[in-house]
Design an enzyme around this catalytic site. Structure first.
Site, PDB file in Angstrom:
ATOM      1  N   HIS A  37      -0.336  -1.380  -3.085  1.00 10.98           N
ATOM      2  CA  HIS A  37       0.697  -1.897  -2.188  1.00 10.98           C
ATOM      3  C   HIS A  37       1.693  -0.796  -1.807  1.00 10.98           C
ATOM      4  CE1 HIS A  37       3.377  -5.233  -0.750  1.00 10.98           C
ATOM      5  NE2 HIS A  37       4.311  -4.336  -1.025  1.00 10.98           N
ATOM      6  N   GLU A  38       2.260  -0.154  -2.810  1.00 11.48           N
ATOM      7  CA  GLU A  38       3.276   0.869  -2.528  1.00 11.48           C
ATOM      8  C   GLU A  38       2.666   2.070  -1.815  1.00 11.48           C
ATOM      9  OE1 GLU A  38       6.090  -0.207  -2.746  1.00 11.48           O
ATOM     10  OE2 GLU A  38       5.841  -1.860  -4.174  1.00 11.48           O
ATOM     11  N   GLU A  84       5.595  -3.884   5.789  1.00 11.86           N
ATOM     12  CA  GLU A  84       4.843  -4.751   4.884  1.00 11.86           C
ATOM     13  C   GLU A  84       3.404  -4.939   5.358  1.00 11.86           C
ATOM     14  OE1 GLU A  84       6.368  -5.478   2.154  1.00 11.86           O
ATOM     15  OE2 GLU A  84       5.130  -7.029   1.214  1.00 11.86           O
ATOM     16  N   HIS A 125       2.937   1.442   1.788  1.00 13.09           N
ATOM     17  CA  HIS A 125       4.306   1.759   2.244  1.00 13.09           C
ATOM     18  C   HIS A 125       4.486   3.280   2.380  1.00 13.09           C
ATOM     19  CE1 HIS A 125       6.180  -2.156   2.252  1.00 13.09           C
ATOM     20  NE2 HIS A 125       5.971  -2.390   0.963  1.00 13.09           N
TER      21      HIS A 125
END
Lengths: 508, 508
Positions: B267-268, B297, B271
């Site tokens: 996830h990160e 997101e 980003h």
């Protein structure tokens, strides 16, 4: 004394803001030296430059001058020894120095520091002075532009020195350095006959994680609190306070032995104790910083040398080393550690120099810096002058620039006028240490027990808590009753070398 | 087009300075969340406040307005699609928003964030809403004062939303959220019958250092470069770009299994790729930031869910898991990992929710926030409204406030209007992902090989490099040819759940 005027409160508010900005600047530097990915260097240089420009702009806001002028009558009514009077002096001193420097030059100097450091790193890794030459010339040029902003200085070098050792001048320190050199040369000649001994006092292929665990444990026995301190790995050890309750030490873990981590942790711990010991009520206050790099270094060298390289400390730590690292130090005797840790061995690298030859490295650097800024030496002549000086002072031949003129980060980072504070710190350290021993009684007994609580409290009470309330020389006088001197340091050294058997029987 | 005027260059210089200050602010936050000793919190809060005051002051300098006005005639002559025209729009937008906010309110909001976060932490630890109630009421009141500064907004909530998803309005997103809820409820009902399965897809008492080594190795296979990235441990994972070449991910290593580190790192990483992929020429430029939290997101959820929780990625990673952790994953089959990683399981905590039920958590939060700022819900009624919503949307009973209304930091920190961006990101992610698959061809084949090079280049070229050149909806149209929609996301989910066997045979 009349009631505190609003203008004074306004000055304090500005000082608090500047303290915050300096704490932020400290974090940027710490991060860059410990955590930042390499590729972030250029962005970081821009951030540092922007922060410096803003900080400088705020430090030179004409409103500060107006507030100071408005407070003149009130200041005249104050006890000159009061915190308020001292604070106003400090604010005026900082302001009048800062306003001489245009914002752009301040920002340029800050930006050049980061880039100069990168150039230095590349040049040192490659062993080629030419890769560093332009960055160094730029630093010298920027500092030239800086020094001419203070035409009243007796020598341009005084301007540089004053940034690190406020109010010190070349006229004051040059005789001290001469006396130091003249005292050290025969001592080194006498002691270096003591054979070669091991290259390191604490050799061993100890994993970094084990070194770190041992050093944290050791420092905790002397007051290091993990809730308020950190210890991180870096290339060149340093200590830094980011804010109240946030003191950061760095060290390096070498694959060849514990020496680097051991001595540098003690050294940086002395720095950290000083910064963290400043009275909390003075933080974010005009007097809430350390007073000079000399006093700073007096504290670090005290922990590294007067404490760390003492016989009783070696007695305390030896069994702990044996327990932590039985493969390496099981049969290490305290006397052997003390002897190895104090051995005199002229060498190429300042940061690895023993306590006795160390200041000769500084004598050389002062001489080169003064010639550089007095117009007697060009940047291109530096490597040759370096090598000649090393031969003359220490009798060693420099094999390459990485072990010579490129060994230190300072010049690349623009820290010119900084080196002498190392030697001044050694001198002050000996004077503080003699006073502490006289006043506290059986310091050797405490060290042999690994108990430095009283000693730390003495340092905090007499030195640390005052921040920059007293100028360095006044602080020295208040604590020791003495002016800055060379002989206490030479006495301290002679006695230790004799005790360790490096001068032959009865040579002390 | 006439020559670039000096006023434009002056605006760019100001934008660069603001970008530097924001990078510094990011570092302060990163440090505080990963490295800072606990005792440093108070000093850090002061530093953050000082930096924010300076940043806000610079962002609202009337000189920016003057330069914009001076540039009006020039701006009129520009191609509206040129970088210059876009940049001027962005500067004007930011400036006109910032100057509406008085310095005092900006400072109060900053101060309340730190205090609110502390109150939230204490209340959540104690499981008592009343410990958080006043801090929350204060945040709501401050946001009320903020929203009335923009009386032209159709709904007060639009003002809050605009800070995180520029130009989005409640009128635009409410129908999408209704459609989302109506689509998800039957899907969850159908899939939740699929039994309980394990609580975690990757359970095991794996040491933190081993988890970290595995995740770095995994990310390196997908373009993580240690010279320009970091991965550190924290409590609540986040990603942050400090500057060019300095992208920092954080994750948490739990003692119960690899799930937290595994999915949060992916996830990160999404980003981080977005932030690091912004064209270097746009950095320190008015267009050099990410365009909206929704787009942000969309990238993180794509890496976590569309990539990470896909069958081919599970096929690629399973043998790697088995090699790294034979004690735990030796007999893990790719199909089993895929099935567990996509299982539908209505639950209490948003950040642990599965991909399917996740957006129902967001539906609830939007509903509560809108009622709170529309005057239909009082702060004291929040816990009850929360529990009722969880029952209605997810069919779960909330046992206590720590597993209910107090689970997220956002409201305490004043981040109101932020939650909807999570769901908007999921919608955009599905639309981007469908386009990417259409344009790149055999994406499943690439993922099964662990080869994301082409995919990353597509994301960089089509989305990341533009920064905020195009507003979010325009970016979506340019990349996908579509408006923001719900059905692509629902289609994506249905197909995946069917493929994983969670809908029964032939249910897709």
């Amino acid at each position: 004394m009349s009631a505190t005027p609003a203008a004074y409160a306004a000055l304090l508010e500005r000082a608090a803001e500047l303290a915050d900005l300096r704490g932020i600047g400290a974090l940027l530097w710490w991060d860059q030296s410990t955590k930042m990915p390499d590729a972030g260097a250029r962005s970081r240089a821009q951030q540092v430059e922007t922060l410096e420009r803003i900080t400088h702009h705020k430090a030179t806001d004409p409103e500060i001058g107006r507030l100071l002028d408005e407070l003149e009558p009130w200041a005249g009514s104050l006890d000159p020894d009061s915190i308020e009077a001292r604070a106003l002096n400090a604010v005026r001193r900082d302001f009048e120095k800062a306003v001489r420097v245009p914002d752009d030059l301040a920002a340029e100097m800050a930006g050049a520091a980061a880039l100069g450091e990168q150039a230095w790193m590349r040049a040192r890794a490659a062993g080629e002075f030419r890769l560093f030459r332009d960055a160094l010339a730029r630093q010298v040029e920027l500092r030239h532009r800086y020094t001419i902003l203070f035409p009243e200085a007796e020598h341009p070098y005084d301007v540089l020195l004053d940034d690190y050792e406020p109010e010190a001048t070349l006229a004051e320190i040059r005789p001290l350095f001469t006396e130091l050199r003249e005292g050290l040369l025969p001592l080194v000649a006498q002691a270096r006959g003591d054979g070669d001994g091991p290259a390191e006092a604490l050799p061993g292929a100890i994993p970094a994680a084990s070194q770190e665990a041992f050093m944290v444990e050791l420092l905790r026995a002397h007051g290091y609190d993990p809730r308020a301190w950190r210890l991180d790995a870096t290339v060149h050890p340093f200590a830094m306070s980011i804010g109240v309750g946030d003191t950061r030490l760095t060290t390096a873990y070498l694959a060849t032995g514990l020496d680097m981590a051991f001595w540098s942790c003690l050294h940086e711990y002395g720095h950290g104790l000083y910064e963290s010991g400043i009275d909390t009520a003075l933080r974010r206050h005009p007097l809430g910083s350390t007073v000079s790099l000399g006093v700073h270094e007096s504290q670090s060298r005290m922990w590294e040398n007067a404490i760390g390289r003492s016989r009783p400390f070696c007695e305390w730590v030896t069994p702990r080393l044996a327990t932590a690292f039985p493969d390496y130090f099981d049969d290490l005797a305290p006397d052997r550690l003390f002897r190895d840790a104090t051995r005199v061995r002229p060498s190429l690298i300042r940061i690895h120099a023993d306590e006795t030859t160390y200041n000769l490295h500084i004598v050389l650097r002062l001489d080169l810096e003064v010639r550089l800024f007095g117009g007697d030496l060009r940047v291109d002549e530096l490597p040759e002058a370096w090598d000649a000086g090393m031969h003359e002072l220490l009798g060693v031949e420099v094999p390459d620039v990485s072990h010579g003129v490129l060994q230190d980060v300072h010049w690349g980072a623009g820290l010119m006028g900084y080196f002498p504070t190392y030697a001044l710190g050694n001198l002050m350290s000996a004077q503080f240490w003699a006073t502490l021993r006289r006043e506290l009684g059986d310091v050797d007994g405490m060290l042999a027990q690994g108990d430095t609580a009283e000693l730390r409290e003495w340092l905090r009470e007499r030195i640390h808590r005052h921040g920059r309330t007293f100028p360095a020389r006044e602080l020295l006088r208040r604590v020791t009753g003495e002016e800055l001197q060379v002989q206490p340091f030479l006495r301290y050294l002679r006695q230790k070398l004799a005790d360790a058997g490096h001068l032959g029987a009865g040579a002390a």
